[in-house]
Write an enzyme that holds these catalytic residues in place. Structure first.
Site, PDB file in Angstrom:
ATOM      1  N   HIS A 260       0.436  -1.330   0.138  1.00  0.00           N
ATOM      2  CA  HIS A 260      -0.210  -0.587   0.173  1.00  0.00           C
ATOM      3  C   HIS A 260       0.492   1.174  -0.121  1.00  0.00           C
ATOM      4  CE1 HIS A 260      -3.353   3.184   2.357  1.00  0.00           C
ATOM      5  NE2 HIS A 260      -2.856   2.437   0.521  1.00  0.00           N
TER       6      HIS A 260
ATOM      7  N   HIS B 189      -2.453   1.010   7.709  1.00  0.00           N
ATOM      8  CA  HIS B 189      -3.359   0.620   7.851  1.00  0.00           C
ATOM      9  C   HIS B 189      -4.502  -0.413   8.356  1.00  0.00           C
ATOM     10  CE1 HIS B 189      -1.654   4.070   5.496  1.00  0.00           C
ATOM     11  NE2 HIS B 189      -2.717   4.586   6.198  1.00  0.00           N
TER      12      HIS B 189
HETATM   13  S1  FES Z   1       1.004   1.266   4.344  1.00  0.00           S
HETATM   14 FE1  FES Z   1       0.165  -1.290   4.570  1.00  0.00          FE
HETATM   15  S2  FES Z   1      -1.453  -1.075   4.870  1.00  0.00           S
HETATM   16 FE2  FES Z   1      -1.547   1.612   4.403  1.00  0.00          FE
END
Ligand code: FES
Length: 171
Positions: free
Chosen positions: A102, A121
């Site tokens: 992500h 997150h």
């Molecule tokens: S950086 Fe891992 S879920 Fe957002």
């Protein structure tokens, strides 16, 4: 109207056409000279990295290492039983990039949930299913490190997937 405009016949003069052609040539040249995407990198371009002796890894073992360079944290896990892409006598040993797909936060292995979980997150990746994202913000699986066992050593020899933040795995 200038002679150039007359010659092209479409409102673009010769100088503009030549300029556009040069720009297109430069763009094509830049593309040809750029590094190949990770998927196009051959296994031969990856280093071979001994990670651990097979005999030292008990079920449940977890070991951090870097691959293919010191800026790429990874984790090696010996899971409970055979899994997709696993190596070793019971195909239970796997390894992944620790950088969440992500936004690049380092994931951690939660043995109680059998998941690699990102603290930023809360994306969760399943190490028994080639790092597939199960829930969360990420849209791609964790890159899986290609392993092999050679003379009793577990070695990293490649990566399936692109490490977060890179345009190519080998910099
Ligand atoms: S950086 Fe891992 S879920 Fe957002």
């Amino acid at each position: 109207m200038s002679d150039d405009k007359k010659n092209s016949g479409d409102g673009i003069n010769r100088r503009e056409l030549l300029s556009l052609g040069a720009a297109a040539g430069l763009a094509a040249g830049a593309g040809a000279g750029a590094s190949p995407p990770a998927a196009a990198q051959s296994a031969a371009s990856f280093p071979t990295l001994p990670i651990a002796a097979l005999g030292d890894l008990e079920p449940g073992a977890e070991l951090s290492f870097e691959y293919p360079d010191e800026n790429a944290p990874c984790v090696l896990l010996r899971l409970d039983g055979p899994v997709e892409g696993g190596v070793g006598p019971d195909q239970s040993i796997v390894a992944y990039s620790m950088l969440c797909t992500h936004k690049g936060c380092p994931v951690a292995y939660h043995a109680d949930q059998k998941m690699l979980i990102c603290p930023c997150h809360w994306s969760s990746f399943d190490p028994a299913k080639r790092g597939r994202m199960i829930i969360g913000q990420a849209s791609q699986s964790l890159p899986q490190i290609t392993l092999r066992v050679e003379a009793g050593m577990i070695e990293a020899v490649g990566i399936d997937g692109l490490i977060y933040g890179r345009h190519t795995n080998i910099l």
